[in-house]
Enzyme design. Sequence first.
Site, PDB file in Angstrom:
ATOM      1  N   ASP A  35       0.869  -1.180   0.000  1.00 21.81           N
ATOM      2  CA  ASP A  35       0.000   0.000   0.000  1.00 21.81           C
ATOM      3  C   ASP A  35       0.901   1.223   0.000  1.00 21.81           C
ATOM      4  OD1 ASP A  35      -3.305   0.084   0.905  1.00 21.81           O
ATOM      5  OD2 ASP A  35      -2.193   1.961   0.729  1.00 21.81           O
ATOM      6  N   ILE A  36       0.288   2.375  -0.166  1.00 19.70           N
ATOM      7  CA  ILE A  36       1.065   3.616  -0.198  1.00 19.70           C
ATOM      8  C   ILE A  36       1.518   4.019   1.214  1.00 19.70           C
ATOM      9  CG2 ILE A  36      -0.934   5.169  -0.052  1.00 19.70           C
ATOM     10  CD1 ILE A  36       0.462   6.873  -2.219  1.00 19.70           C
ATOM     11  N   ARG A  37       0.814   3.472   2.223  1.00 17.96           N
ATOM     12  CA  ARG A  37       1.186   3.732   3.618  1.00 17.96           C
ATOM     13  C   ARG A  37       1.353   2.420   4.372  1.00 17.96           C
ATOM     14  NH1 ARG A  37      -1.286   8.479   2.642  1.00 17.96           N
ATOM     15  NH2 ARG A  37      -3.355   7.640   2.308  1.00 17.96           N
ATOM     16  N   TYR A 141     -15.424   8.320 -10.070  1.00 17.68           N
ATOM     17  CA  TYR A 141     -15.090   6.944  -9.658  1.00 17.68           C
ATOM     18  C   TYR A 141     -15.751   5.938 -10.609  1.00 17.68           C
ATOM     19  CZ  TYR A 141     -15.449   2.755  -6.640  1.00 17.68           C
ATOM     20  OH  TYR A 141     -15.412   1.484  -6.130  1.00 17.68           O
ATOM     21  N   LYS A 145     -14.078   3.273 -13.208  1.00 18.99           N
ATOM     22  CA  LYS A 145     -14.331   1.825 -13.144  1.00 18.99           C
ATOM     23  C   LYS A 145     -14.838   1.305 -14.491  1.00 18.99           C
ATOM     24  CE  LYS A 145     -12.983   0.856  -9.002  1.00 18.99           C
ATOM     25  NZ  LYS A 145     -11.761   0.039  -8.823  1.00 18.99           N
TER      26      LYS A 145
HETATM   27  N1  SER Z   1     -18.716   1.020  -2.060  1.00 18.93           N
HETATM   28  C1  SER Z   1     -18.374   1.852  -3.165  1.00 18.93           C
HETATM   29  C2  SER Z   1     -18.708   3.270  -2.906  1.00 18.93           C
HETATM   30  O1  SER Z   1     -19.650   3.505  -2.185  1.00 18.93           O
HETATM   31  C3  SER Z   1     -19.095   1.413  -4.398  1.00 18.93           C
HETATM   32  O2  SER Z   1     -18.213   0.650  -5.132  1.00 18.93           O
HETATM   33  O3  SER Z   1     -18.084   4.133  -3.430  1.00 18.93           O
END
Ligand code: SER
Length: 314
Positions: A35-37, A141, A145
């Site tokens: 991970d990054i941290r 996001y 995806k």
């Molecule tokens: N659990 C995620 C979110 O709420 C959905 O992929 O962003």
Amino acid sequence: MNTRILILGSNGQIGTVLAESLRTKYGRDQVICSDIREPKLQADGPFRLIDVLDSKAIEQVIQEENINQVYHLAALLSARGEQNPSLTWQINMQGLLNVLDICSRLKVSRLFFPSSIAVYGPTTPKQLTPQFTSLQPSTVYGISKLAGEMWCEYYHHRYGLDVRSLRYPGVIGWQSLPEGGTTDYAVEIFHGALKSGHYKCFLKAGTRLPMIYMDDAIRATIELMEAPSDKIRIRTGYNLVGMSFTPAEIAEEIKKLVDGFTISYEPDFRQQIAESWSESIDDSSARADWGWSPRYDLKEMCREMLEKLSGKLA
Ligand code: SER
């Protein structure tokens, strides 16, 4: 062949639990977490600090550790993503492109990419969302995806990379906390119930979303990764679901188990994100292709969450 696994982004909600399951299955030293941290708790096995934007570091660990399976979990989620769209795009997209390129050049035998219900959007049918349907996500996001799924399919067809992906719904587990997602309320509510007997929900009472219990989510991931290649007919992301409920419904279930539990509602910007997603999912392709079947419904999930989480908090 000896299975040698690298998890990128192992400190997150899913990574923490997946790492433990993979270590139980394949052996502690066969699974390299990264991970990054540094992880909050002392790592129980090999751990490397890796930024997914640093291709050299990814390439180096894969070569040095003879890695043949990669789980690429590093990403910013939906709610956090809206606060910094360009950073989210960079981490989610460039991170994946780095991993695809390296895995295909170094002939890594299997790659896992987590997709999400965030690929659905306002034009997607909300009930029993089909596997193949209109996908016009409205969050950065979700866009990352969806583009990610398409890149995975491209690498599979063009370079023969054995990449597999699931569209996770909200994942609910007692072991770890999600960060920056819209479905996070369904984990936070249990912490609220046990710590103060109350939860202030950031979604409206009637917002129905697809969800899955952590045990089912991890089992689905490992079953997908272990299925013979010819069973994997979808190289974008498989629809996946365990249950669907609203905040009011999960609160009712928790009330049966936690005396005096109360919930209040103060919706914020995440309401709009939730409303752009599906309410229920048709995951029949996953069932037909590699035998997926969930074990937990709302009632069983709430019972186990409260039992295990109260043990952990004690
Ligand atoms: N659990 C995620 C979110 O709420 C959905 O992929 O962003």
